[in-house]
Design an enzyme around this catalytic site. Structure first.
Site, PDB file in Angstrom:
ATOM      1  N   GLY A  42       0.828  -1.210   0.000  1.00  9.62           N
ATOM      2  CA  GLY A  42       0.000   0.000   0.000  1.00  9.62           C
ATOM      3  C   GLY A  42       0.861   1.257   0.000  1.00  9.62           C
ATOM      4  N   ASP A 254       3.551  -2.695  -7.540  1.00 11.18           N
ATOM      5  CA  ASP A 254       3.084  -1.539  -6.763  1.00 11.18           C
ATOM      6  C   ASP A 254       3.215  -0.260  -7.582  1.00 11.18           C
ATOM      7  OD1 ASP A 254       2.770  -3.363  -4.730  1.00 11.18           O
ATOM      8  OD2 ASP A 254       4.695  -2.889  -3.788  1.00 11.18           O
TER       9      ASP A 254
END
Ligand code: ADP
Length: 313
Positions: A42, A254
């Protein structure tokens, strides 16, 4: 250009990164060099978007320890909005051991720490930061019960949802799957979810068809050096990866997810956003580290212009 607000929900870890000549085999001891880098899917995704000039909100849980302070600082420094970040008393920050061989391949073990204690209640608190018309990005390091709550809030908050099912965990309800707009697995996650081994765009198409049956509006599979494949009910396309010299593949997915969300929030069309995300990910794998290797918008523009010249030649 109208920008849509952007918010990430995911994990943050302190990565202990060992660079080694090659990855060890069981029982083997190797000598390597250690770097301590901010990481977590994240956090990497939010930083990728912030490096491109966006100001995303990020919901994550950090421990009230030295690692937590370091991780918080790295988010702020990158330009991520930390208003929704929770500092959790008495909980350790997440940490990961990452080994990267000379060929760029990696092995990762994670102790999730405070990341594991997100609940429906903590998501409700963080949801106050989801602005109207937002794009929300979530990954699967967050416990499933918390994800369920976040996805449920879509009906009320009306955001667009990008879900990166990494690492794959069981238990997500059919209703939750059906609330996803863009499902973005890599090859191994696609295999875990469908049993289909994705080797090229043909097998990606086969897997994507199965994934669409889970209920998302669109599927976007990343194939590492094989590029990316997009599919929704009305169209599909595959784009080859940009040729770069690979130094460290940590954070490629990511970079891709953070950038894809960032470009969508800037109003780019899907295909253009995928191409941009692939450029960001290509630049990421050509440098060491995860967050430190996320490029700025300017670097991406220069890279894409060079590619256009190469394509025309
Ligand atoms: P993950 O890091 O989640 O395993 P992938 O390996 O599928 O994700 O990579 C995500 C994206 O990063 C790919 O779709 C591609 O655009 C880019 N990428 C990854 N590896 C390379 C590579 N060796 N060369 C160029 N681009 C790459």
């Amino acid at each position: 250009m109208t920008m849509r607000p952007l918010m990430f929900f995911g994990t943050t870890n302190l990565d202990l990164c060992f660079n080694v000549d090659r990855l060890p085999t069981p029982g083997e001891t190797l000598i390597g060099t250690l770097a301590r880098n901010p990481g977590g899917k994240g956090a990497n995704q939010a930083v990728a978007a912030a490096r491109l000039g966006l100001q995303p909100y990020f919901y994550t849980r950090l421990g009230d320890d030295e690692a937590g302070r370091q991780l918080f600082l790295s988010l702020t420094k990158a330009g991520v909005r930390t208003d929704a970040v929770e500092i959790c008393q008495g909980e350790p920050s997440g940490s990961a051991m990452v080994m990267v061989g000379d060929d760029g391949a990696n092995m990762i073990v994670i102790d999730p720490g405070a990341n594991l204690n997100a609940t429906a209640l903590t998501i409700d608190r963080a949801a106050a930061f989801i602005e109207p018309h937002a794009i929300v990005v979530a990954e699967m390091g967050i416990p499933v019960a918390a994800l369920e709550r976040l996805f449920e809030l879509k009906a009320e908050k009306n955001f667009e949802l990008i879900f990166n099912p990494a690492p794959v965990r069981p238990g997500l309800s059919a209703k939750a799957w059906a609330s996803i707009d863009y499902l973005t697995p890599n090859q191994s996650e696609t295999f875990e979810l469908t049993g289909v081994e994705v080797l090229d765009f043909d097998s990606a198409a086969n897997a994507a068809e199965k994934l669409l049956k889970f209920g998302p509006r669109a599927v976007l599979i990343t194939l590492g050096a094989g590029g990316a494949y997009y599919c929704d009910e009305s169209r599909s396309f595959g784009l080859p990866a940009f040729p770069v010299k690979v130094v460290d593949t940590t954070g490629a997915g990511d970079a891709f997810n953070g950038a894809f969300a960032a470009f969508l929030s800037q109003g780019r069309a899907v295909r253009d956003a995928v191409r941009g995300a692939m450029a960001v990910a290509a630049l990421c794998v050509s440098r060491r580290g995860a967050q430190d290797s996320m490029p700025t918008a300017e670097t991406v523009d220069v890279f894409l212009n060079q590619q256009t010249v190469l394509e025309l030649e």
